[in-house]
Design an enzyme around this catalytic site. Structure first.
Site, PDB file in Angstrom:
ATOM      1  N   SER A   1      35.200  32.491  45.983  1.00  0.00           N
ATOM      2  CA  SER A   1      36.181  32.488  47.050  1.00  0.00           C
ATOM      3  C   SER A   1      37.187  33.633  46.944  1.00  0.00           C
ATOM      4  O   SER A   1      37.754  33.892  45.876  1.00  0.00           O
ATOM      5  CB  SER A   1      36.890  31.134  47.056  1.00  0.00           C
ATOM      6  OG  SER A   1      38.252  31.290  47.271  1.00  0.00           O
ATOM      7  N   LYS A   2      37.371  34.284  48.070  1.00  0.00           N
ATOM      8  CA  LYS A   2      38.301  35.407  48.170  1.00  0.00           C
ATOM      9  C   LYS A   2      39.701  34.979  47.720  1.00  0.00           C
ATOM     10  O   LYS A   2      40.423  35.732  47.076  1.00  0.00           O
ATOM     11  CB  LYS A   2      38.284  35.845  49.627  1.00  0.00           C
ATOM     12  CG  LYS A   2      39.314  36.815  50.049  1.00  0.00           C
ATOM     13  CD  LYS A   2      39.091  37.183  51.506  1.00  0.00           C
ATOM     14  CE  LYS A   2      40.279  37.917  52.070  1.00  0.00           C
ATOM     15  NZ  LYS A   2      40.102  38.319  53.460  1.00  0.00           N
TER      16      LYS A   2
END
Ligand code: GLU
Length: 546
Positions: free
Chosen positions: A292-293
């Site tokens: 996840s960013k």
């Protein structure tokens, strides 16, 4: 209904040309049989996810190995996500990892422009064409209309979307359409889907194999109210006119595949081959989830550049994730350039690839240890030039001096090559004490100030830079003895209570004074590298603050 007139009214673009014009302007590419044309088509958000590299590498390998073309198209139809300088970031970060485009945004090429915002004309030409054929229509529904449909569908557990009976504008009359346009009501253009959601087909995905695809029945938006195309519409038109033969993209696009199949069909274009790449996942406790960013720093490509992971190591690791037979090849051909590995789409994983930073770190450590003196110096310097502190940049002014420090800290060029350096940042930081600008000792001694002072002074008085390692150590012992410390480790271990400490403790005091650290590589060598003046200055400095 006169769809011809409506097409002019609904898509008022004076620049559009006949469709044959575009076919001629962007002809089939002349390439060898089997050559693939692939692309990377990111949105210019300024953020490069490791998944972008993963997909880019797969596309790049396939294109270049087959004698084809790999290009960059910027999908900037969503103005809100656009960030200044993002295209430069894309080029820069991918280039760092050895992924180069043959043509595309900021590079030029015969099939441009490669920014979707600059391609309005061709989208409009085809939107008009679909309207003329009755395959697209204007939709005047407001956000509220769409929301109430959505709510109704949710409450009644119906398939969401704009289709069938919910496609309220599908059957507007010519008069209604003209009246709405004249009244200035905003509208989008939707596809008039011909699909049947009950119909299922076998589709050959190049990565996943044969999969079942349900027909699209959604009247998806193809042009937004400002005349900008949606991703789906632009994808079909661009991949046709840029003559893409193979689309390798993330599996998050699999659910849009039915829309794309229908769009290519109604546009009269040949469908490219598709391969949906599994997404990169991370083990998070018991569960696996997408990198996840927001949560995972290692999701960003910048992370690897900022830390100074060697691009070759990252590329190697990516290939282990991408092709199941890569590691076997690497074992057999450890010295061959990675590009000689025969990349195969058939060996791409069908389900999630687990990203394992420990494994990447192991590969990096091994790779860093293969660099010779010149390569190490050049690599660390290029990292420092871009990401290092101002002080770290100065380390590289004297190459001979720095290489001596590297030889000691990393074992570069020697027999005892250390294999615990993962990235440049760590390696450069390990040399900090060789430079006065970053030598910042806190002097945490384990003995009282008086004793330490006597030891340091005693050693400073007799230090001779011409002593070899053993003569030097005899002096350390002499200083130890003079201060009541055990010079013989065996004797010390038998009766530690007889001494304040041993020669090892004395060496530690000298080490802390000279480097600021309690643990370092060989101290004699450090003093040799620092030179007499600096060594004595540091001993004096330590004495002065005690
Ligand atoms: N613009 C899409 C993205 O940002 C590209 C999807 C595709 O490759 O077709 O991922």
């Amino acid at each position: 209904m006169d769809w011809n007139t409506l097409a002019e009214l609904l898509v008022p673009d004076k620049d559009v040309k006949d469709l044959e014009y575009y076919e001629k302007a962007y002809p089939e590419r002349v390439l060898e049989k089997g050559a693939e044309v692939t692309r990377l088509a990111p949105s210019p958000t300024g953020f490069m996810h490791i998944g972008n590299l993963y997909v880019a590498l797969a596309n790049e390998r396939i294109a270049h190995q087959s004698g084809g073309v790999f290009y960059l198209r910027i999908e900037d139809t969503d103005e809100k996500r656009k960030v200044e300088g993002a295209v430069e970031v894309i080029h820069k970060s991918l280039r760092y990892f050895g992924v180069k485009f043959d043509e595309g945004a900021d590079l030029g090429g015969e099939y441009g422009p490669y920014y979707q915002r600059q391609r309005a004309e061709v989208y409009h030409a085809y939107a008009k064409e679909l309207i003329r054929k009755g395959l697209a229509y204007p939709c005047f529904c407001s956000e509220e209309d769409l929301e109430s449909t959505r709510n109704y569908q949710t409450e009644n557990k119906l398939l969401p979307g704009y289709y069938g009976e919910f496609a309220k504008c599908r059957n507007l009359t010519e008069e209604e359409i003209i009246a709405n346009v004249k009244a200035g009501k905003p509208y989008v253009i939707r596809l008039r889907s011909q699909g049947d959601v009950e119909a299922k087909h076998v589709f050959h995905d190049e990565v996943k194999g044969d999969i079942t695809v349900t027909e699209n029945n959604q009247d998806v938006v193809i042009l937004k109210s400002d005349g900008i195309p949606t991703y789906h519409f632009a994808h079909a038109i661009d991949d046709h006119f840029m003559r893409t033969t193979l689309v390798i993209r993330g599996e998050e696009w699999l659910s849009s595949l039915p829309i794309h199949i229908e769009l290519f069909k109604v546009l009269g274009f040949r469908l490219p081959k598709y391969g949906h790449n599994c997404s990169i996942q991370k083990q998070d406790g018991e569960t696996r989830r997408k990198l996840s960013k927001r949560k995972d720093p290692e999701a960003s490509l910048n992370f690897y550049r900022e830390q100074g992971y060697h691009p070759e190591a990252v590329r190697t690791y990516m290939l282990t994730l991408l092709n199941s037979n890569f590691e076997e090849w690497l074992l057999k051909c450890p010295d061959k350039p990675l590009d000689e590995f025969k990349y195969s789409i058939a060996k791409m994983g069908k389900s999630g690839a687990l990203f394992d930073i420990v494994k990447l770190n192991d590969i990096s450590k091994t790779y860093m240890a293969t660099l010779d003196e010149k390569q190490t110096f050049t690599f660390l310097k290029s990292w420092a030039d871009e990401f290092g502190t101002d002080e770290q940049k100065l380390y590289f002014a004297d190459e001979t001096y720095y290489c001596k420090a590297l030889a000691l800290c990393m074992g570069v060029g020697g027999k005892k090559r250390r294999k615990d350096f993962i990235y440049a940042k760590q390696a450069v930081e390990s040399t900090a004490y060789f430079f006065d600008c970053t030598f910042a000792p806190t002097y945490e001694y384990r003995f009282d100030n008086g004793t330490v002072k006597n030891v340091l002074q005693g050693f400073a008085d007799i230090y001779d830079e011409n002593d070899d390692n053993s003569a030097w150590f005899d002096k350390v012992k002499a200083v130890a003895g003079n201060n009541g410390f055990a010079t013989d480790m065996k004797a010390y271990k038998q009766n530690p209570e007889n001494y304040p400490g041993s020669v090892a403790d004395v060496a530690e005091m000298l080490r802390i004074a000279t480097t600021g650290l309690a643990n370092t590589p060989d101290l004699w060598t450090i003093m040799q590298i620092l030179g007499k003046e600096k060594t004595l200055a540091r001993l004096r400095q330590a004495i002065a603050v005690l």
